[in-house]
Scaffold this active site. Structure first.
Site, short mmCIF file in Angstrom:
data_model
loop_
_atom_site.label_atom_id
_atom_site.label_comp_id
_atom_site.label_asym_id
_atom_site.label_seq_id
_atom_site.Cartn_x
_atom_site.Cartn_y
_atom_site.Cartn_z
N SER A 189 -8.60 -1.39 0.02
CA SER A 189 -9.17 -0.26 0.74
C SER A 189 -9.25 -0.58 2.24
O SER A 189 -8.22 -0.82 2.87
CB SER A 189 -10.53 0.09 0.14
N ASP A 215 -4.81 -0.03 -3.37
CA ASP A 215 -5.40 1.30 -3.54
C ASP A 215 -5.91 1.95 -2.27
O ASP A 215 -7.06 2.40 -2.19
CB ASP A 215 -6.52 1.27 -4.58
N HIS A 341 -10.66 2.71 -8.55
CA HIS A 341 -10.40 2.32 -7.16
C HIS A 341 -10.45 0.81 -6.97
O HIS A 341 -9.65 0.24 -6.23
CB HIS A 341 -11.41 3.02 -6.24
#
Length: 383
Positions: A189, A215, A341
């Site tokens: 992220s 992700d 996630h």
């Protein structure tokens, strides 16, 4: 990036609760890295506090950091304006000349223990490998004003990138490595945006083998940021116990692997005077920087030096720039539909396997080049 990106941001900045004494301390003074290739390695005084497991202390609980890493380092760097105490977890590679060293950066609101089980599985698959898990400022590392002692609120991408490079160089200096081992950058992220910037800046030079982003895709990340404030106000602000916090993460499917949640969630909280547990990171303070983190990331991801890998949880749509890049073979795309996630926490063994395979495929030391024609002719061979 999957829809659960909104659940990856957790927020009050305070030291995390530590288990009762389990390790002994050793303290050594070091000068800061002399690497002048970055402003992050400016002249400063650096010291290191190293925690290692000790048989003289009580047995660590099964989810303590010592289960996953060999050392916990506190790296100090002072200059005229700033006083930094960086925090990292480290398992050194068996041979620093050969590596590899997987350098991991967590996402917003997470911690270095987001890569705990990942690190464990990497070592099982590649016993000689090292893992360095960095903690960003406000997430375990602290940076304060030298004159006032107040925390410096600067979560801009250039600042976070400079912090990462400082942690890497200080770790190298503290471990007395002659050079940084051949390295693979891994970022989840926000961490993906940071390590991409390191790659674009060529900050690690020729030691960088490649980088893997987990992700996060520019378009969907910017779209998800619109819902971030709503998420922050809707989640519980405190929990009665750490067990309740772990249970919430699992039940809400923020983290889909209970073992990972037990390893990483305790480090996200600090105990309040009332005995409750509040989020350690104040993510609301990072709001002015959210757009900056991901704007232009696709272009930078494709432009960085080194092999490239993008691991997604399966619900993302690549933007036009990445679609073209994938068709041109500029990076490897891996989709992990069974994960949320937090891919490296939901399926740590699979993520470790993907990264070990990525390293082996791009390890330059293992490449065998064909002999030169001139050498064959000199040997009297026909070509």
């Amino acid at each position: 990036m999957s829809g659960l990106f909104r659940q990856s941001v957790n927020g009050t900045s305070a030291p995390r609760p530590r288990p009762s004494p389990i390790a002994i301390s050793e303290s050594d003074e070091h000068s800061s890295s002399s690497d002048s290739s970055s402003a992050s390695s400016t002249d400063s005084a650096a010291s290191i506090n190293t925690l290692r497991p000790s048989s003289r202390e009580q047995v660590a609980p099964p989810t303590h950091w010592t289960t996953y890493f060999a050392q916990e380092l506190y790296l100090d760097r002072d200059d005229e304006k700033h006083r930094a105490k960086y925090h990292v977890y480290l398992t050194p590679p068996t041979d620093v000349r050969k590596g590899p060293l997987f350098i991991c950066q967590h996402g917003a609101g997470a911690s270095g223990l987001s890569f705990a089980l990942f690190a464990q599985h990497v070592r099982r698959k590649l016993p000689n490998a090292g893992i360095l898990s960095l903690e960003a400022r406000g997430h375990g590392s602290t940076v304060t004003d030298s004159s006032t002692g107040e925390a410096i609120v600067d979560f801009s991408l250039p600042t976070l990138t400079a912090d990462d490079l400082a942690m890497i160089n200080l770790t190298k200096a503290s471990m007395n490595w002659p050079a940084l081992p051949p390295s693979v950058l891994v970022g989840h992220s926000l961490g993906g945006a940071i390590i991409t910037q390191l790659a674009v800046d060529y900050a690690l030079g020729n030691t960088l083998i490649g980088y893997s982003v987990i992700d996060v895709v520019e378009g969907s990340a910017l779209e998800a940021l619109q819902h971030m404030k709503t998420y922050l106000t809707s989640r519980p602000s405190t929990f009665p116990t750490i067990a309740d916090a772990i249970q919430w993460h699992v039940r809400s499917r923020t983290i889909r692997n209970a073992e990972s949640a037990h390893a990483s969630v305790p480090g996200l909280f600090s105990e309040t005077p009332s005995g409750d547990f509040a989020w350690r990171t104040d993510l609301a303070a990072t709001a002015p920087y959210w757009d900056q983190w991901f704007t232009g990331m696709s272009r930078k991801f494709l432009a960085g030096r080194g092999a490239k890998e993008l691991i997604l949880a399966g619900t993302d749509q690549l933007d036009r720039e990445l679609m073209i890049g994938q068709m041109q073979g500029k990076f490897q795309l891996v989709v992990v539909p069974e994960a949320g996630h937090f891919v490296q926490e939901d399926v740590p063994e699979k993520t470790a396997g993907l990264l070990v395979e990525f390293y082996r495929r791009n390890d330059r030391s293992a490449m065998v080049l064909p002999p030169k024609v001139s050498d064959l002719l000199a040997q009297g061979k026909k070509v």
